[in-house]
Design an enzyme around this catalytic site. Structure first.
Site, PDB file in Angstrom:
ATOM      1  CE  LYS A   1      25.642  37.226  45.785  1.00  0.00           C
ATOM      2  NZ  LYS A   1      24.797  36.821  44.641  1.00  0.00           N
ATOM      3  CG  ASN A   2      27.387  34.232  43.022  1.00  0.00           C
ATOM      4  OD1 ASN A   2      26.384  34.660  43.607  1.00  0.00           O
ATOM      5  ND2 ASN A   2      28.065  34.949  42.144  1.00  0.00           N
TER       6      ASN A   2
ATOM      7  CB  CYS B   1      18.480  43.112  37.692  1.00  0.00           C
ATOM      8  SG  CYS B   1      20.043  42.689  36.999  1.00  0.00           S
TER       9      CYS B   1
ATOM     10  NE  ARG C   1      22.093  39.260  35.784  1.00  0.00           N
ATOM     11  CZ  ARG C   1      22.506  39.204  37.051  1.00  0.00           C
ATOM     12  NH1 ARG C   1      22.265  40.187  37.862  1.00  0.00           N
ATOM     13  NH2 ARG C   1      23.153  38.144  37.494  1.00  0.00           N
TER      14      ARG C   1
ATOM     15  CG  ASP D   1      30.175  39.096  40.346  1.00  0.00           C
ATOM     16  OD1 ASP D   1      29.484  39.805  39.602  1.00  0.00           O
ATOM     17  OD2 ASP D   1      29.770  38.005  40.797  1.00  0.00           O
TER      18      ASP D   1
ATOM     19  NE  ARG E   1      20.812  40.809  46.158  1.00  0.00           N
ATOM     20  CZ  ARG E   1      20.922  40.713  44.840  1.00  0.00           C
ATOM     21  NH1 ARG E   1      20.956  41.795  44.100  1.00  0.00           N
ATOM     22  NH2 ARG E   1      20.995  39.528  44.253  1.00  0.00           N
TER      23      ARG E   1
HETATM   24  C1  UD1 Z   1      26.120  34.785  37.740  1.00  0.00           C
HETATM   25  C2  UD1 Z   1      26.443  35.300  39.104  1.00  0.00           C
HETATM   26  C3  UD1 Z   1      26.796  36.779  39.067  1.00  0.00           C
HETATM   27  C4  UD1 Z   1      27.908  37.021  38.033  1.00  0.00           C
HETATM   28  C5  UD1 Z   1      27.560  36.401  36.691  1.00  0.00           C
HETATM   29  C6  UD1 Z   1      28.709  36.465  35.694  1.00  0.00           C
HETATM   30  C7  UD1 Z   1      25.070  33.891  40.535  1.00  0.00           C
HETATM   31  C8  UD1 Z   1      23.906  33.788  41.436  1.00  0.00           C
HETATM   32  N1  UD1 Z   1      25.278  35.087  39.945  1.00  0.00           N
HETATM   33  O1  UD1 Z   1      24.961  35.481  37.278  1.00  0.00           O
HETATM   34  O2  UD1 Z   1      27.230  37.177  40.345  1.00  0.00           O
HETATM   35  O3  UD1 Z   1      28.061  38.426  37.855  1.00  0.00           O
HETATM   36  O4  UD1 Z   1      27.226  35.006  36.868  1.00  0.00           O
HETATM   37  O5  UD1 Z   1      29.833  35.841  36.224  1.00  0.00           O
HETATM   38  O6  UD1 Z   1      25.832  32.957  40.389  1.00  0.00           O
HETATM   39  N2  UD1 Z   1      22.493  35.481  29.376  1.00  0.00           N
HETATM   40  C9  UD1 Z   1      21.603  35.385  28.324  1.00  0.00           C
HETATM   41  N3  UD1 Z   1      20.615  34.434  28.391  1.00  0.00           N
HETATM   42  C10 UD1 Z   1      20.488  33.600  29.475  1.00  0.00           C
HETATM   43  C11 UD1 Z   1      21.409  33.700  30.519  1.00  0.00           C
HETATM   44  C12 UD1 Z   1      22.409  34.657  30.454  1.00  0.00           C
HETATM   45  O7  UD1 Z   1      21.670  36.137  27.349  1.00  0.00           O
HETATM   46  O8  UD1 Z   1      19.578  32.764  29.463  1.00  0.00           O
HETATM   47  C13 UD1 Z   1      23.560  36.513  29.321  1.00  0.00           C
HETATM   48  C14 UD1 Z   1      23.434  37.549  30.451  1.00  0.00           C
HETATM   49  O9  UD1 Z   1      22.524  38.582  30.112  1.00  0.00           O
HETATM   50  C15 UD1 Z   1      24.863  38.027  30.584  1.00  0.00           C
HETATM   51  C16 UD1 Z   1      25.676  36.751  30.289  1.00  0.00           C
HETATM   52  O10 UD1 Z   1      24.802  35.876  29.597  1.00  0.00           O
HETATM   53  O11 UD1 Z   1      25.126  38.991  29.604  1.00  0.00           O
HETATM   54  C17 UD1 Z   1      26.225  36.037  31.507  1.00  0.00           C
HETATM   55  O12 UD1 Z   1      25.199  35.923  32.475  1.00  0.00           O
HETATM   56  P1  UD1 Z   1      25.144  34.720  33.508  1.00  0.00           P
HETATM   57  O13 UD1 Z   1      26.461  34.012  33.579  1.00  0.00           O
HETATM   58  O14 UD1 Z   1      23.930  33.902  33.227  1.00  0.00           O
HETATM   59  O15 UD1 Z   1      24.920  35.492  34.861  1.00  0.00           O
HETATM   60  P2  UD1 Z   1      24.114  34.917  36.055  1.00  0.00           P
HETATM   61  O16 UD1 Z   1      24.211  33.431  36.027  1.00  0.00           O
HETATM   62  O17 UD1 Z   1      22.784  35.560  36.119  1.00  0.00           O
END
Ligand code: UD1
Length: 419
Positions: A22-23, A117, A122, A306, A398
């Site tokens: 998925k990711n 969420c 996030r 995950d 999902r």
């Molecule tokens: C992706 C995955 C999700 C997985 C996560 C961590 C997808 C679609 N989803 O989510 O399944 O659980 O990686 O491996 O690929 N953060 C900030 N600012 C930002 C972006 C992130 O503070 O602009 C923080 C987030 O709140 C979190 C951390 O960074 O605490 C990691 O998040 P991130 O790796 O961005 O998760 P996703 O990419 O949303």
């Protein structure tokens, strides 16, 4: 509305094939915005997040055809609407991945802010700050991100935190920007690497894949390609834990064991006998109760957030005590109260859950809350004595293709029931 009804207690046996990731699928679908020609993508999973992605892209002017062999032919080469609306973005945070490609190709984008969420706030600050560094002007008003640029230019991006989707957004944007972009502290998840491989096939110039420093030299155009999405390591891991928690013996095919080292290491610690081949993993628990494992989630190649909830279900019935510490998301313990209702002995202390294994769980009526928390409830239900019902199954749809069919193939007593 559907619910899952599980009669637990059967050790899982047999073999299944993992679906496409998925990711990896979501960013690769969004990368079609960058290309001047269609992409033909195979090994794509049938999931509601994938349908949401296709709906979002169609809303922007993409066309797609489902081919007879199951692959998806997607043409996003001429978008007519550069807006990602709230109604679709709110159901899938990965919609933020339209931002980098739209800005790079069309110099303009309007995207609904994803908002919080269930698993935490996030934010998307890392995405926005990096794009501003590359020459974008960004304004956030009325719940939308308004972004524009005279043309993105390469920049030095130093991420304070490791973010999977921020890395993907910037890699995509930089692929069509002018000049060289360097990303330091980039995410190294296999799904990021899969996107990079697809972009390189499309003509992007990217070096440093599988490392924390990526160097991207922008090109003028990207072309259409055929690409097979990598297998879903989280889906595979979920089925392996299901076998371990039920004392079963299964083979999971169509996977890349190398991408699962942290999870395999923990499964071995539970007492499972594991054999890996190039594309499959065999797990044999020999009917034993698992040993508990201590877990601390962290960015790849460390233990993935995950898979945390699934191992919590396993620790609940393990022979001894354990701790699980979540370092990525601040509120990813919604499975704790539900597992406790089944008799698990779990104590939340800050970002750590202390678990004292009990001999067995008992079936209960449960509510799914988010994707991976729901998976942990299914695993607990498979191991529990008696009947478990899980409502809000749409969370599972999902991210898990044909979940009850795959579990049935492994001998589980599980049904999807309308209510
Ligand atoms: C992706 C995955 C999700 C997985 C996560 C961590 C997808 C679609 N989803 O989510 O399944 O659980 O990686 O491996 O690929 N953060 C900030 N600012 C930002 C972006 C992130 O503070 O602009 C923080 C987030 O709140 C979190 C951390 O960074 O605490 C990691 O998040 P991130 O790796 O961005 O998760 P996703 O990419 O949303």
């Amino acid at each position: 509305m559907y619910k899952l009804v599980i009669n637990g207690g059967t050790p899982l046996k047999g073999s299944i094939k993992t679906s496409g990731s998925k990711n990896a699928t979501l960013p690769i679908f969004f990368s079609s915005i960058l290309a001047d020609e269609p992409l033909k993508l195979s090994n794509t999973p049938q999931l509601s997040d994938v349908s949401t992605t296709l709906r979002l892209l169609m809303d922007m002017g993409s066309n797609f055809v489902l081919e007879e062999d199951g692959s998806i032919f997607i043409d996003s080469s001429a978008l007519t609407n550069l807006t990602a609306e709230y109604s679709l973005v709110k159901t899938m945070r990965a919609s933020i991945l339209t931002l980098g490609p739209m800005l790079a190709k069309y110099k303009k984008a309007k995207i609904s802010l994803p908002g919080g969420c269930a698993i935490g706030t996030r934010p998307v600050n890392l995405h926005l700050d990096a794009l501003e560094k590359m020459g974008a002007t960004i304004e956030v008003k009325n719940g939308y991100i308004y972004a524009s640029t005279k043309g993105l230019v390469g920049a030095q991006i130093n991420f304070d935190l490791i973010s999977v989707t921020a890395t993907e957004n910037i890699v995509m944007a930089a692929s069509l920007a002018k000049g060289i972009t360097t990303i330091n502290n980039a995410a190294q998840e296999p799904e990021v690497t899969d996107l990079i491989r697809c972009l390189k096939k499309m003509g992007a110039k990217i070096s440093g894949e599988n490392t924390s420093t990526l160097v991207i030299e922008g090109v003028d155009i990207l072309s259409g390609v055929e690409y097979a999405i990598c297998p879903d390591r989280i889906e595979a891991g979920t089925y392996l834990v299901a076998a371990a928690i039920t004392g079963g013996k299964i083979t999971v095919n169509n996977i890349e064991p190398d991408a699962m080292r942290a999870v395999i290491g923990k499964l071995i610690e539970t007492g499972a006998d594991i054999q890996t081949n190039q594309n499959s993993i065999k797990l044999d628990m020999k009917g034993k109760r698992p040993y508990p494992v201590n877990i601390r989630t962290s960015a790849y190649p460390n233990f993935p957030t995950d898979m945390q909830a699934q191992f919590m279900a396993l620790n609940s019935i393990a022979e001894g005590s354990s701790t699980i510490t979540e370092t990525i998301f601040e509120n990813r313990f919604m499975h704790v109260p539900e597992l406790s209702r089944m008799g698990a002995n779990l104590k939340l202390e800050g970002n750590t859950v202390v678990c004292k294994g009990v001999k067995s769980l008992s079936g209960a009526n449960l509510m799914a809350t988010d994707l991976r928390a729901s998976a942990s409830l299914v695993l607990a239900g498979l191991a529990a004595q008696g009947s478990t019902t899980i409502e809000r199954v749409y969370h599972l749809d999902r991210g898990y293709e044909m979940i009850e069919e795959k579990f049935k193939m492994l001998g589980a007593d599980i049904e999807r029931v309308q209510h």
